[in-house]
Enzyme design. Structure first.
Site, PDB file in Angstrom:
ATOM      1  N   HIS A   1       5.112   5.927  11.452  1.00  9.05           N
ATOM      2  CA  HIS A   1       4.613   5.767  10.071  1.00  9.05           C
ATOM      3  C   HIS A   1       3.676   6.961   9.819  1.00  9.05           C
ATOM      4  O   HIS A   1       2.462   6.811   9.735  1.00  9.05           O
ATOM      5  CB  HIS A   1       3.882   4.434   9.943  1.00  9.05           C
ATOM      6  CG  HIS A   1       3.621   3.979   8.544  1.00  9.05           C
ATOM      7  ND1 HIS A   1       3.753   4.800   7.434  1.00  9.05           N
ATOM      8  CD2 HIS A   1       3.223   2.769   8.064  1.00  9.05           C
ATOM      9  CE1 HIS A   1       3.445   4.099   6.347  1.00  9.05           C
ATOM     10  NE2 HIS A   1       3.125   2.872   6.703  1.00  9.05           N
TER      11      HIS A   1
ATOM     12  N   ARG B   1       0.796  -1.225   0.000  1.00 11.54           N
ATOM     13  CA  ARG B   1       0.000   0.000   0.000  1.00 11.54           C
ATOM     14  C   ARG B   1       0.829   1.277   0.000  1.00 11.54           C
ATOM     15  O   ARG B   1       0.559   2.198  -0.777  1.00 11.54           O
ATOM     16  CB  ARG B   1      -0.920   0.048   1.238  1.00 11.54           C
ATOM     17  CG  ARG B   1      -2.202  -0.698   1.095  1.00 11.54           C
ATOM     18  CD  ARG B   1      -2.578  -1.331   2.414  1.00 11.54           C
ATOM     19  NE  ARG B   1      -1.602  -2.354   2.725  1.00 11.54           N
ATOM     20  CZ  ARG B   1      -1.683  -3.618   2.275  1.00 11.54           C
ATOM     21  NH1 ARG B   1      -2.721  -3.983   1.594  1.00 11.54           N
ATOM     22  NH2 ARG B   1      -0.741  -4.508   2.528  1.00 11.54           N
ATOM     23  N   THR B   2       1.808   1.349   0.872  1.00 12.85           N
ATOM     24  CA  THR B   2       2.522   2.624   1.011  1.00 12.85           C
ATOM     25  C   THR B   2       3.260   2.952  -0.285  1.00 12.85           C
ATOM     26  O   THR B   2       3.126   4.047  -0.833  1.00 12.85           O
ATOM     27  CB  THR B   2       3.491   2.562   2.207  1.00 12.85           C
ATOM     28  OG1 THR B   2       2.767   2.097   3.335  1.00 12.85           O
ATOM     29  CG2 THR B   2       4.074   3.917   2.519  1.00 12.85           C
TER      30      THR B   2
ATOM     31  N   LYS C   1      26.343  -4.135  -1.514  1.00 11.39           N
ATOM     32  CA  LYS C   1      27.820  -4.122  -1.582  1.00 11.39           C
ATOM     33  C   LYS C   1      28.435  -3.448  -0.354  1.00 11.39           C
ATOM     34  O   LYS C   1      29.630  -3.224  -0.304  1.00 11.39           O
ATOM     35  CB  LYS C   1      28.271  -3.363  -2.834  1.00 11.39           C
ATOM     36  CG  LYS C   1      27.752  -3.927  -4.138  1.00 11.39           C
ATOM     37  CD  LYS C   1      28.172  -3.004  -5.287  1.00 11.39           C
ATOM     38  CE  LYS C   1      27.367  -3.269  -6.532  1.00 11.39           C
ATOM     39  NZ  LYS C   1      27.416  -2.134  -7.469  1.00 11.39           N
TER      40      LYS C   1
ATOM     41  N   ARG D   1      11.341   3.767   3.330  1.00 10.81           N
ATOM     42  CA  ARG D   1      10.981   2.816   4.395  1.00 10.81           C
ATOM     43  C   ARG D   1      12.233   2.021   4.739  1.00 10.81           C
ATOM     44  O   ARG D   1      12.923   1.529   3.840  1.00 10.81           O
ATOM     45  CB  ARG D   1       9.870   1.872   3.950  1.00 10.81           C
ATOM     46  CG  ARG D   1       9.630   0.752   4.946  1.00 10.81           C
ATOM     47  CD  ARG D   1       8.423  -0.074   4.641  1.00 10.81           C
ATOM     48  NE  ARG D   1       7.208   0.666   4.894  1.00 10.81           N
ATOM     49  CZ  ARG D   1       5.981   0.129   4.805  1.00 10.81           C
ATOM     50  NH1 ARG D   1       5.839  -1.135   4.458  1.00 10.81           N
ATOM     51  NH2 ARG D   1       4.916   0.862   5.049  1.00 10.81           N
TER      52      ARG D   1
END
Ligand code: CP
Length: 302
Positions: A129, A51-52, A80, A101
Protein backbone atom coordinates in the site's frame (compact mmCIF):
# COMPACT_ATOMS: atom_id res chain seq x y z
CA UNK A 1 8.43 9.09 -22.21
CA UNK A 2 8.10 5.82 -20.26
CA UNK A 3 5.26 5.72 -17.73
CA UNK A 4 6.19 6.11 -14.08
CA UNK A 5 4.09 3.70 -12.01
CA UNK A 6 3.85 3.38 -8.22
CA UNK A 7 3.22 -0.28 -7.51
CA UNK A 8 5.59 -0.95 -4.61
CA UNK A 9 7.30 1.52 -2.28
CA UNK A 10 10.59 0.04 -3.52
CA UNK A 11 9.80 1.60 -6.95
CA UNK A 12 10.81 4.96 -5.45
CA UNK A 13 14.36 5.89 -4.49
CA UNK A 14 15.15 7.67 -1.23
CA UNK A 15 15.59 10.90 -3.21
CA UNK A 16 12.18 10.49 -4.83
CA UNK A 17 10.58 9.80 -1.45
CA UNK A 18 12.07 13.02 -0.06
CA UNK A 19 10.88 14.86 -3.18
CA UNK A 20 7.30 13.62 -2.56
CA UNK A 21 7.45 14.59 1.12
CA UNK A 22 8.75 18.06 0.27
CA UNK A 23 6.04 18.52 -2.36
CA UNK A 24 3.41 17.40 0.18
CA UNK A 25 4.64 20.09 2.56
CA UNK A 26 3.98 22.65 -0.16
CA UNK A 27 0.48 21.28 -0.74
CA UNK A 28 -0.25 21.43 2.97
CA UNK A 29 0.54 25.16 2.87
CA UNK A 30 -1.34 25.72 -0.39
CA UNK A 31 -3.69 22.83 -1.26
CA UNK A 32 -5.75 24.50 -4.01
CA UNK A 33 -3.67 24.71 -7.19
CA UNK A 34 -4.94 24.27 -10.76
CA UNK A 35 -2.31 21.79 -11.90
CA UNK A 36 -4.65 19.11 -13.28
CA UNK A 37 -6.60 21.23 -15.79
CA UNK A 38 -7.82 18.91 -18.58
CA UNK A 39 -6.60 15.79 -16.75
CA UNK A 40 -8.90 12.85 -16.03
CA UNK A 41 -7.88 10.35 -13.37
CA UNK A 42 -9.57 6.98 -12.89
CA UNK A 43 -10.12 5.51 -9.43
CA UNK A 44 -10.91 1.78 -9.70
CA UNK A 45 -11.74 0.30 -6.32
CA UNK A 46 -12.40 -3.44 -6.40
CA UNK A 47 -12.30 -3.41 -2.57
CA UNK A 48 -13.94 -1.06 -0.02
CA UNK A 49 -12.17 2.15 0.99
CA UNK A 50 -12.95 5.41 2.75
CA UNK A 51 -9.64 7.25 3.22
CA UNK A 52 -7.64 6.16 0.21
CA UNK A 53 -10.35 6.74 -2.38
CA UNK A 54 -11.78 9.91 -0.89
CA UNK A 55 -8.40 11.50 -0.16
CA UNK A 56 -7.32 10.78 -3.75
CA UNK A 57 -10.57 12.27 -5.06
CA UNK A 58 -10.18 15.26 -2.74
CA UNK A 59 -6.57 15.67 -3.93
CA UNK A 60 -7.66 15.57 -7.60
CA UNK A 61 -10.49 18.05 -6.97
CA UNK A 62 -8.21 20.49 -5.14
CA UNK A 63 -5.83 20.33 -8.12
CA UNK A 64 -8.61 21.19 -10.57
CA UNK A 65 -8.77 17.74 -12.20
CA UNK A 66 -11.65 15.37 -12.91
CA UNK A 67 -12.08 11.79 -11.79
CA UNK A 68 -14.03 8.81 -13.07
CA UNK A 69 -14.28 5.26 -11.77
CA UNK A 70 -16.13 2.77 -9.65
CA UNK A 71 -16.27 1.94 -5.96
CA UNK A 72 -17.55 -1.58 -6.39
CA UNK A 73 -16.49 -4.03 -9.09
CA UNK A 74 -20.07 -5.32 -9.01
CA UNK A 75 -21.21 -2.19 -10.83
CA UNK A 76 -18.58 -2.62 -13.58
CA UNK A 77 -18.29 -5.12 -16.44
CA UNK A 78 -16.05 -7.26 -14.21
CA UNK A 79 -19.43 -8.59 -13.05
CA UNK A 80 -19.96 -9.87 -16.63
CA UNK A 81 -16.61 -11.68 -16.56
CA UNK A 82 -14.32 -9.01 -18.05
CA UNK A 83 -10.64 -9.59 -17.22
CA UNK A 84 -8.46 -7.15 -15.30
CA UNK A 85 -6.31 -6.70 -18.43
CA UNK A 86 -9.30 -5.70 -20.58
CA UNK A 87 -10.63 -3.39 -17.85
CA UNK A 88 -7.27 -1.63 -17.51
CA UNK A 89 -6.70 -1.34 -21.29
CA UNK A 90 -10.16 0.20 -21.66
CA UNK A 91 -9.93 2.64 -18.73
CA UNK A 92 -6.42 3.68 -19.85
CA UNK A 93 -8.10 5.03 -23.02
CA UNK A 94 -10.33 7.26 -20.88
CA UNK A 95 -7.82 8.63 -18.39
CA UNK A 96 -4.33 10.02 -17.73
CA UNK A 97 -3.66 7.85 -14.66
CA UNK A 98 -5.31 4.84 -13.00
CA UNK A 99 -5.46 4.52 -9.22
CA UNK A 100 -6.44 0.96 -8.38
CA UNK A 101 -7.24 -1.10 -5.28
CA UNK A 102 -7.68 -4.82 -5.82
CA UNK A 103 -7.77 -7.80 -3.41
CA UNK A 104 -5.32 -9.87 -5.51
CA UNK A 105 -1.62 -9.59 -4.64
CA UNK A 106 0.37 -8.63 -7.72
CA UNK A 107 -2.66 -7.21 -9.55
CA UNK A 108 -1.21 -3.69 -9.60
CA UNK A 109 2.07 -4.95 -11.10
CA UNK A 110 0.10 -6.83 -13.74
CA UNK A 111 -1.97 -3.71 -14.48
CA UNK A 112 1.23 -1.66 -14.89
CA UNK A 113 2.45 -4.13 -17.50
CA UNK A 114 -0.63 -3.69 -19.72
CA UNK A 115 -1.46 -0.03 -19.14
CA UNK A 116 -0.30 2.86 -21.31
CA UNK A 117 -0.99 5.34 -18.50
CA UNK A 118 0.61 5.35 -15.00
CA UNK A 119 -0.79 2.87 -12.46
CA UNK A 120 -0.87 3.82 -8.79
CA UNK A 121 -1.38 0.92 -6.40
CA UNK A 122 -3.96 1.86 -3.77
CA UNK A 123 -3.56 -1.56 -2.10
CA UNK A 124 -3.20 -5.07 -3.59
CA UNK A 125 -4.34 -7.73 -1.16
CA UNK A 126 -1.92 -8.28 1.72
CA UNK A 127 1.03 -7.15 -0.40
CA UNK A 128 1.65 -3.37 -0.66
CA UNK A 129 0.00 0.00 0.00
CA UNK A 130 2.70 2.45 -1.12
CA UNK A 131 0.65 5.67 -1.08
CA UNK A 132 -0.29 4.93 2.55
CA UNK A 133 3.42 4.51 3.23
CA UNK A 134 4.24 7.90 1.78
CA UNK A 135 1.63 9.59 3.97
CA UNK A 136 2.94 7.57 6.94
CA UNK A 137 6.48 8.79 6.21
CA UNK A 138 5.16 12.34 5.90
CA UNK A 139 3.43 11.98 9.28
CA UNK A 140 6.52 10.48 10.92
CA UNK A 141 8.88 13.15 9.58
CA UNK A 142 6.44 15.92 10.52
CA UNK A 143 6.04 14.73 14.11
CA UNK A 144 9.59 13.49 14.80
CA UNK A 145 11.51 16.05 12.72
CA UNK A 146 13.47 13.21 11.07
CA UNK A 147 13.10 9.72 9.63
CA UNK A 148 16.52 8.59 10.86
CA UNK A 149 17.33 6.27 13.78
CA UNK A 150 13.76 5.88 15.07
CA UNK A 151 12.25 3.06 17.09
CA UNK A 152 8.98 1.93 15.53
CA UNK A 153 6.60 -0.55 17.09
CA UNK A 154 4.19 -2.33 14.72
CA UNK A 155 1.20 -3.89 16.48
CA UNK A 156 -1.56 -6.28 15.39
CA UNK A 157 -1.97 -8.02 12.05
CA UNK A 158 1.58 -8.09 10.74
CA UNK A 159 0.92 -11.07 8.49
CA UNK A 160 -1.78 -9.63 6.22
CA UNK A 161 -1.19 -5.91 6.94
CA UNK A 162 -0.07 -4.39 3.63
CA UNK A 163 0.51 -1.00 5.26
CA UNK A 164 3.02 -2.66 7.61
CA UNK A 165 4.81 -4.43 4.76
CA UNK A 166 5.26 -1.24 2.72
CA UNK A 167 6.22 0.94 5.66
CA UNK A 168 8.80 -1.43 7.10
CA UNK A 169 10.51 -1.57 3.69
CA UNK A 170 10.55 2.23 3.42
CA UNK A 171 11.83 2.68 6.98
CA UNK A 172 14.67 0.28 6.20
CA UNK A 173 16.33 3.21 4.40
CA UNK A 174 16.59 5.11 7.69
CA UNK A 175 18.37 2.83 10.19
CA UNK A 176 15.14 2.01 12.01
CA UNK A 177 14.86 -0.33 15.00
CA UNK A 178 11.71 -2.46 14.74
CA UNK A 179 9.53 -4.04 17.41
CA UNK A 180 6.88 -6.38 16.02
CA UNK A 181 3.98 -7.16 18.38
CA UNK A 182 1.49 -9.77 17.21
CA UNK A 183 -0.21 -13.03 18.13
CA UNK A 184 1.60 -16.13 16.82
CA UNK A 185 -0.93 -16.53 14.01
CA UNK A 186 -0.24 -13.04 12.62
CA UNK A 187 3.54 -12.72 12.88
CA UNK A 188 5.52 -10.71 10.36
CA UNK A 189 6.22 -13.02 7.37
CA UNK A 190 9.74 -14.41 6.94
CA UNK A 191 10.30 -12.60 3.63
CA UNK A 192 10.18 -9.26 5.49
CA UNK A 193 12.51 -10.50 8.22
CA UNK A 194 14.96 -11.59 5.51
CA UNK A 195 14.62 -8.13 3.94
CA UNK A 196 15.69 -6.54 7.24
CA UNK A 197 18.41 -9.15 7.82
CA UNK A 198 19.98 -8.29 4.46
CA UNK A 199 20.12 -4.66 5.52
CA UNK A 200 21.55 -5.59 8.91
CA UNK A 201 18.72 -3.88 10.79
CA UNK A 202 17.60 -4.74 14.33
CA UNK A 203 14.15 -6.19 14.90
CA UNK A 204 12.49 -7.91 17.84
CA UNK A 205 9.29 -9.96 18.00
CA UNK A 206 6.91 -9.86 20.97
CA UNK A 207 3.53 -11.15 22.04
CA UNK A 208 2.94 -8.54 24.78
CA UNK A 209 2.50 -4.85 24.05
CA UNK A 210 2.99 -3.05 27.37
CA UNK A 211 6.77 -3.42 27.79
CA UNK A 212 7.78 -2.24 24.31
CA UNK A 213 5.69 0.93 24.32
CA UNK A 214 8.15 2.88 26.45
CA UNK A 215 10.97 2.57 23.87
CA UNK A 216 8.91 3.61 20.86
CA UNK A 217 9.02 6.86 18.90
CA UNK A 218 6.12 5.61 16.76
CA UNK A 219 3.48 3.03 17.72
CA UNK A 220 1.83 1.83 14.51
CA UNK A 221 -1.42 0.08 15.42
CA UNK A 222 -3.26 -2.06 12.88
CA UNK A 223 -6.65 -3.74 12.64
CA UNK A 224 -7.02 -7.51 12.67
CA UNK A 225 -8.47 -7.83 9.14
CA UNK A 226 -11.42 -10.20 9.12
CA UNK A 227 -11.60 -10.12 5.30
CA UNK A 228 -8.12 -11.69 4.92
CA UNK A 229 -8.80 -14.82 7.06
CA UNK A 230 -9.74 -18.07 5.36
CA UNK A 231 -10.58 -19.57 8.78
CA UNK A 232 -13.23 -17.58 10.75
CA UNK A 233 -12.23 -19.40 13.98
CA UNK A 234 -8.72 -18.00 13.67
CA UNK A 235 -10.17 -14.50 13.29
CA UNK A 236 -12.33 -14.98 16.41
CA UNK A 237 -9.27 -16.20 18.35
CA UNK A 238 -7.10 -13.20 17.43
CA UNK A 239 -9.52 -10.29 16.95
CA UNK A 240 -9.15 -8.83 20.46
CA UNK A 241 -5.43 -9.46 20.87
CA UNK A 242 -4.47 -5.85 21.59
CA UNK A 243 -6.42 -2.82 22.76
CA UNK A 244 -4.37 0.34 23.30
CA UNK A 245 -5.80 2.39 26.19
CA UNK A 246 -5.01 5.87 27.44
CA UNK A 247 -3.34 4.72 30.68
CA UNK A 248 -0.88 2.60 28.67
CA UNK A 249 0.62 5.79 27.19
CA UNK A 250 1.66 7.21 30.57
CA UNK A 251 5.30 6.11 30.62
CA UNK A 252 5.97 6.51 26.94
CA UNK A 253 8.38 8.99 25.30
CA UNK A 254 7.19 12.59 25.39
CA UNK A 255 7.12 12.94 21.61
CA UNK A 256 5.84 9.44 20.88
CA UNK A 257 2.96 9.34 18.39
CA UNK A 258 0.30 6.69 17.82
CA UNK A 259 -0.37 6.07 14.13
CA UNK A 260 -2.98 3.81 12.55
CA UNK A 261 -3.80 3.55 8.82
CA UNK A 262 -7.48 3.20 9.85
CA UNK A 263 -10.20 2.00 9.81
CA UNK A 264 -10.08 1.09 13.50
CA UNK A 265 -12.30 -1.56 15.02
CA UNK A 266 -11.44 -1.81 18.73
CA UNK A 267 -7.62 -1.93 18.82
CA UNK A 268 -7.38 1.69 19.97
CA UNK A 269 -9.82 2.59 22.73
CA UNK A 270 -11.67 5.82 21.98
CA UNK A 271 -10.27 7.24 25.24
CA UNK A 272 -6.92 7.60 23.41
CA UNK A 273 -8.41 9.95 20.79
CA UNK A 274 -8.02 13.09 22.94
CA UNK A 275 -4.47 12.22 24.02
CA UNK A 276 -1.87 14.48 22.35
CA UNK A 277 0.03 11.33 21.35
CA UNK A 278 -2.89 10.20 19.15
CA UNK A 279 -2.08 11.26 15.59
CA UNK A 280 -4.20 8.94 13.38
CA UNK A 281 -6.83 11.43 12.24
CA UNK A 282 -4.21 14.03 11.29
CA UNK A 283 -2.33 11.19 9.58
CA UNK A 284 -5.44 10.58 7.43
CA UNK A 285 -5.60 14.31 6.60
CA UNK A 286 -1.95 14.19 5.52
CA UNK A 287 -3.12 11.68 2.91
CA UNK A 288 -4.61 14.48 0.81
CA UNK A 289 -1.36 16.49 0.60
CA UNK A 290 0.76 13.42 0.04
CA UNK A 291 -1.52 12.15 -2.73
CA UNK A 292 -1.46 15.57 -4.39
CA UNK A 293 2.33 15.23 -4.37
CA UNK A 294 2.23 11.67 -5.76
CA UNK A 295 -0.10 12.56 -8.63
CA UNK A 296 1.78 15.69 -9.71
CA UNK A 297 5.17 13.99 -9.39
CA UNK A 298 4.13 10.97 -11.46
CA UNK A 299 2.50 13.14 -14.14
CA UNK A 300 5.62 15.32 -14.28
CA UNK A 301 3.71 18.45 -13.30
CA UNK A 302 5.88 19.31 -10.28
N1 CP B 1 -5.80 3.37 5.24
C1 CP B 1 -6.65 2.90 4.31
O1 CP B 1 -6.26 2.28 3.32
O2 CP B 1 -7.97 3.19 4.58
P1 CP B 1 -9.18 2.84 3.61
O3 CP B 1 -9.30 1.34 3.57
O4 CP B 1 -10.38 3.49 4.26
O5 CP B 1 -8.87 3.39 2.26
Amino acid sequence: MENKHLVSITDFSKEEIFRILDLAEGFEKNPNQNLLDNKVIATLFFEPSTRTRLSFESAISRLGGKYIGFTDAGSSSVKKGESLKDTIMTVANYSDMIIMRNPIEGSARWASEVSNVPIVNAGDGANQHPTQTLLDLYSIRKTQGTLDNLNICFVGDLKYGRTVHSLLQAMAMFNTTYNFVSPDELKIPNEYKLYLDKKDLKYYEHKELDEVLKHADIVYMTRIQRERFSDPIEYERTKNSYVLKNNMLENTKENMKVLHPLPRVNEIHTNVDENEKAYYFTQALNGVYTRQAIITHILGLK
